[in-house]
Enzyme design. Structure first.
Site, mmCIF file in Angstrom:
data_model
loop_
_atom_site.group_PDB
_atom_site.id
_atom_site.type_symbol
_atom_site.label_atom_id
_atom_site.label_comp_id
_atom_site.label_asym_id
_atom_site.label_seq_id
_atom_site.Cartn_x
_atom_site.Cartn_y
_atom_site.Cartn_z
ATOM 1 N N HIS A 105 0.821 6.183 2.026
ATOM 2 C CA HIS A 105 1.549 7.116 2.873
ATOM 3 C C HIS A 105 2.722 7.785 2.166
ATOM 4 O O HIS A 105 3.291 8.742 2.700
ATOM 5 C CB HIS A 105 1.963 6.439 4.174
ATOM 6 C CG HIS A 105 0.769 6.147 5.037
ATOM 7 N ND1 HIS A 105 -0.097 7.130 5.466
ATOM 8 C CD2 HIS A 105 0.265 4.981 5.509
ATOM 9 C CE1 HIS A 105 -1.066 6.590 6.174
ATOM 10 N NE2 HIS A 105 -0.870 5.289 6.208
ATOM 11 N N THR B 8 -7.053 6.226 10.443
ATOM 12 C CA THR B 8 -6.939 5.081 9.549
ATOM 13 C C THR B 8 -8.173 4.225 9.756
ATOM 14 O O THR B 8 -8.942 4.450 10.696
ATOM 15 C CB THR B 8 -5.650 4.291 9.836
ATOM 16 O OG1 THR B 8 -5.521 3.236 8.879
ATOM 17 C CG2 THR B 8 -5.655 3.714 11.242
ATOM 18 N N THR B 9 -8.391 3.261 8.880
ATOM 19 C CA THR B 9 -9.584 2.423 8.988
ATOM 20 C C THR B 9 -9.633 1.733 10.340
ATOM 21 O O THR B 9 -8.686 1.068 10.746
ATOM 22 C CB THR B 9 -9.599 1.375 7.859
ATOM 23 O OG1 THR B 9 -9.447 2.045 6.601
ATOM 24 C CG2 THR B 9 -10.903 0.609 7.861
ATOM 25 N N HIS C 246 -5.893 3.490 -1.343
ATOM 26 C CA HIS C 246 -7.220 3.805 -0.812
ATOM 27 C C HIS C 246 -7.566 5.220 -1.264
ATOM 28 O O HIS C 246 -6.976 6.195 -0.783
ATOM 29 C CB HIS C 246 -7.195 3.708 0.712
ATOM 30 C CG HIS C 246 -8.529 3.928 1.354
ATOM 31 N ND1 HIS C 246 -8.743 3.753 2.706
ATOM 32 C CD2 HIS C 246 -9.739 4.324 0.846
ATOM 33 C CE1 HIS C 246 -10.008 4.023 2.989
ATOM 34 N NE2 HIS C 246 -10.624 4.383 1.877
ATOM 35 N N GLY D 155 1.081 -1.536 4.318
ATOM 36 C CA GLY D 155 1.502 -0.230 3.846
ATOM 37 C C GLY D 155 2.350 0.540 4.818
ATOM 38 O O GLY D 155 3.542 0.765 4.591
ATOM 39 N N HIS D 156 1.754 0.971 5.922
ATOM 40 C CA HIS D 156 2.424 1.905 6.830
ATOM 41 C C HIS D 156 3.777 1.395 7.301
ATOM 42 O O HIS D 156 4.771 2.132 7.310
ATOM 43 C CB HIS D 156 1.523 2.192 8.038
ATOM 44 C CG HIS D 156 2.056 3.245 8.939
ATOM 45 N ND1 HIS D 156 2.825 2.952 10.054
ATOM 46 C CD2 HIS D 156 1.960 4.600 8.888
ATOM 47 C CE1 HIS D 156 3.166 4.070 10.650
ATOM 48 N NE2 HIS D 156 2.657 5.083 9.975
ATOM 49 N N ARG E 205 -7.342 12.699 1.180
ATOM 50 C CA ARG E 205 -6.285 13.132 2.104
ATOM 51 C C ARG E 205 -4.895 12.683 1.650
ATOM 52 O O ARG E 205 -3.899 13.248 2.070
ATOM 53 C CB ARG E 205 -6.555 12.627 3.511
ATOM 54 C CG ARG E 205 -6.457 11.132 3.681
ATOM 55 C CD ARG E 205 -6.659 10.711 5.122
ATOM 56 N NE ARG E 205 -8.003 10.999 5.601
ATOM 57 C CZ ARG E 205 -8.474 10.587 6.774
ATOM 58 N NH1 ARG E 205 -7.682 9.901 7.585
ATOM 59 N NH2 ARG E 205 -9.706 10.857 7.136
ATOM 60 N N HIS E 206 -4.828 11.624 0.830
ATOM 61 C CA HIS E 206 -3.517 11.201 0.337
ATOM 62 C C HIS E 206 -3.574 10.865 -1.158
ATOM 63 O O HIS E 206 -3.171 11.679 -1.979
ATOM 64 C CB HIS E 206 -2.912 10.062 1.167
ATOM 65 C CG HIS E 206 -3.866 9.021 1.659
ATOM 66 N ND1 HIS E 206 -4.660 8.258 0.823
ATOM 67 C CD2 HIS E 206 -4.138 8.590 2.921
ATOM 68 C CE1 HIS E 206 -5.370 7.402 1.539
ATOM 69 N NE2 HIS E 206 -5.091 7.584 2.821
ATOM 70 N N HIS F 290 -3.899 -4.710 7.914
ATOM 71 C CA HIS F 290 -4.088 -3.630 8.878
ATOM 72 C C HIS F 290 -3.217 -3.850 10.115
ATOM 73 O O HIS F 290 -3.447 -4.761 10.903
ATOM 74 C CB HIS F 290 -5.534 -3.443 9.329
ATOM 75 C CG HIS F 290 -5.750 -2.102 9.987
ATOM 76 N ND1 HIS F 290 -5.992 -0.954 9.269
ATOM 77 C CD2 HIS F 290 -5.689 -1.720 11.275
ATOM 78 C CE1 HIS F 290 -6.105 0.071 10.092
ATOM 79 N NE2 HIS F 290 -5.908 -0.368 11.328
ATOM 80 N N ASN G 105 0.846 -1.190 0.000
ATOM 81 C CA ASN G 105 0.000 0.000 0.000
ATOM 82 C C ASN G 105 0.888 1.250 0.000
ATOM 83 O O ASN G 105 1.717 1.414 0.891
ATOM 84 C CB ASN G 105 -0.898 -0.019 1.241
ATOM 85 C CG ASN G 105 -1.913 1.105 1.243
ATOM 86 O OD1 ASN G 105 -1.580 2.248 0.982
ATOM 87 N ND2 ASN G 105 -3.158 0.789 1.567
ATOM 88 N N GLU H 81 -11.026 -9.636 3.080
ATOM 89 C CA GLU H 81 -9.748 -9.274 3.685
ATOM 90 C C GLU H 81 -9.972 -9.194 5.192
ATOM 91 O O GLU H 81 -10.797 -8.403 5.659
ATOM 92 C CB GLU H 81 -9.204 -7.949 3.161
ATOM 93 C CG GLU H 81 -7.877 -7.579 3.810
ATOM 94 C CD GLU H 81 -7.167 -6.414 3.143
ATOM 95 O OE1 GLU H 81 -6.315 -5.790 3.805
ATOM 96 O OE2 GLU H 81 -7.470 -6.111 1.962
ATOM 97 N N GLU I 82 -8.855 0.200 -2.696
ATOM 98 C CA GLU I 82 -9.688 0.243 -1.495
ATOM 99 C C GLU I 82 -10.598 1.456 -1.598
ATOM 100 O O GLU I 82 -10.134 2.556 -1.937
ATOM 101 C CB GLU I 82 -8.825 0.342 -0.238
ATOM 102 C CG GLU I 82 -7.984 -0.877 0.025
ATOM 103 C CD GLU I 82 -7.175 -0.764 1.304
ATOM 104 O OE1 GLU I 82 -6.677 -1.792 1.778
ATOM 105 O OE2 GLU I 82 -7.034 0.364 1.829
ATOM 106 N N ARG J 105 -9.726 7.960 -0.765
ATOM 107 C CA ARG J 105 -10.682 8.388 0.252
ATOM 108 C C ARG J 105 -11.568 9.520 -0.260
ATOM 109 O O ARG J 105 -11.180 10.287 -1.138
ATOM 110 C CB ARG J 105 -9.948 8.848 1.513
ATOM 111 C CG ARG J 105 -9.472 7.688 2.391
ATOM 112 C CD ARG J 105 -8.799 8.214 3.644
ATOM 113 N NE ARG J 105 -8.554 7.142 4.606
ATOM 114 C CZ ARG J 105 -9.377 6.799 5.587
ATOM 115 N NH1 ARG J 105 -10.515 7.463 5.743
ATOM 116 N NH2 ARG J 105 -9.085 5.830 6.418
ATOM 117 N N ARG K 49 2.941 18.898 2.011
ATOM 118 C CA ARG K 49 3.497 20.139 1.464
ATOM 119 C C ARG K 49 2.763 20.624 0.209
ATOM 120 O O ARG K 49 3.054 21.694 -0.297
ATOM 121 C CB ARG K 49 4.983 19.934 1.115
ATOM 122 C CG ARG K 49 5.903 19.908 2.337
ATOM 123 C CD ARG K 49 5.980 21.282 2.980
ATOM 124 N NE ARG K 49 6.908 21.315 4.095
ATOM 125 C CZ ARG K 49 8.184 21.660 4.011
ATOM 126 N NH1 ARG K 49 8.698 21.991 2.826
ATOM 127 N NH2 ARG K 49 8.945 21.684 5.069
#
Length: 240
Positions: free
Chosen positions: A10, A100-101, A43, A213-214, A49-50, A191, A7, A151, A70, A45, A18
Site C-alpha cells: 500500500h 483485496t484477497t 503481492h 500490511g494495511h 495495481r500497486h 489478512h 507488506n 498461511e 505473494e 498482481r 498519482r
C-alpha cells in the site's frame, strides 16, 4: 518467537494513485527492516495495481532480510518468481475485481495447477507457502502437494464483530495451526490483522510468521513507519 513480515503493497498504492515515483516501497521496506521486520512481503498482481516488476527486482537486490512474494498460480508469475528467486513464494487466489484477497486457495479443486507451480519453485530452493482458509482438508491437501508452509487466512476472524462468532473463528484458526504443525508445515497467518486483534492470535502459539500490511501502513501515515513497525513487533513478540 514469531516473526513479523511487513507488506509494503500500500506504499505502492499511494504512489500509483498519482503515477509518480513516490512514496517508494523499496525505501519503505528498508525502513521496516531497520525497525525490526523479519521479512518483507509484496503481492505482484496481474493488473500491477500497486507493486511493479521493477520494485520486486530492486527489493531482491537490496533487502537484508527475507523476501516473500505473494502471487497467483499463473505461468507468467512463475516465470517472474524463477527469475527473481525470492526466499519464499506464497501462492494466493486473485481476481481482478477484488479490492483485496477475499479468501484462501481452494487447494482441493486446483491441486493439479498448484502442483505444477510448487515443484519448479522448490527445485530452485524457494520456500512455497499456500494461502488457505482455516480448513483442515485444505491444509492436508497442501501437505500432500509438497508445500513447505501454509498461511492461514485470518480475514473471517478479523471482520467478525460479534463476540461468539469471533471466538468461533479464533478456534478454527487454532485448529488449523495445530494441524499444520502436526503435519510438519510452517504455519503463517495474515489478512486483516491489526493492532487491536492480533494479540489473541499471537496467544494461540504455533504461528511462525505474521504477515501484516494495511494496518501498519495506515498507522505509519500518522506516526511514521519505523514507530508503526516497532509497535507491531512488540505485539507479535511480546516480552522481547
Amino acid at each position: 518467537m514469531a516473526r513479523l513480515g511487513v507488506n509494503v503493497d500500500h506504499v505502492a498504492t499511494v504512489r500509483q494513485a498519482r503515477g509518480t515515483n513516490e512514496p517508494d516501497p523499496v525505501t519503505a521496506a528498508a525502513l521496516a527492516e531497520l525497525a525490526g521486520a523479519d521479512s518483507i512481503t509484496v503481492h505482484l498482481r496481474e493488473d500491477r495495481r500497486h507493486i511493479q516488476d521493477r520494485d520486486l527486482f530492486l527489493l531482491r537486490q537490496t533487502l537484508k532480510t527475507r523476501l516473500n512474494l505473494e502471487m497467483a498460480a499463473t505461468d507468467e508469475m512463475l516465470g517472474i518468481a524463477l527469475k527473481v528467486r525470492p526466499d519464499c513464494v506464497t501462492l494466493v487466489p486473485e481476481k481482478r475485481e477484488e479490492l483485496t484477497t477475499e479468501g484462501g486457495l481452494d487447494v482441493l479443486r486446483h491441486r493439479q495447477l498448484l502442483k505444477k507451480q510448487i515443484e519448479p519453485l522448490r527445485q530452485e530452493g524457494i520456500i512455497v507457502s499456500l494461502f488457505v482458509d482455516p480448513d483442515l482438508e485444505q491444509i492436508k491437501e497442501a501437505h500432500r502437494l509438497g508445500s513447505d508452509a501454509v498461511e492461514i487466512h485470518t480475514g473471517a476472524y478479523c471482520e467478525t464483530r460479534r463476540y461468539d462468532k469471533r471466538y468461533a473463528e479464533l478456534l478454527k484458526i487454532q485448529e488449523a495451526v495445530r494441524a499444520g504443525g502436526k503435519l510438519g508445515l510452517g504455519v503463517n497467518a495474515g489478512h486483516g490483522l491489526n493492532y487491536q486483534n492480533v494479540q489473541d492470535v499471537v496467544a494461540l502459539g504455533g504461528i511462525d510468521e505474521f504477515n501484516i500490511g494495511h494496518s501498519i501502513i495506515s498507522r505509519a501515515v500518522l506516526v511514521g513507519l519505523e514507530r508503526a513497525v516497532r509497535e507491531m513487533v512488540a505485539l507479535v513478540r511480546p516480552g522481547e
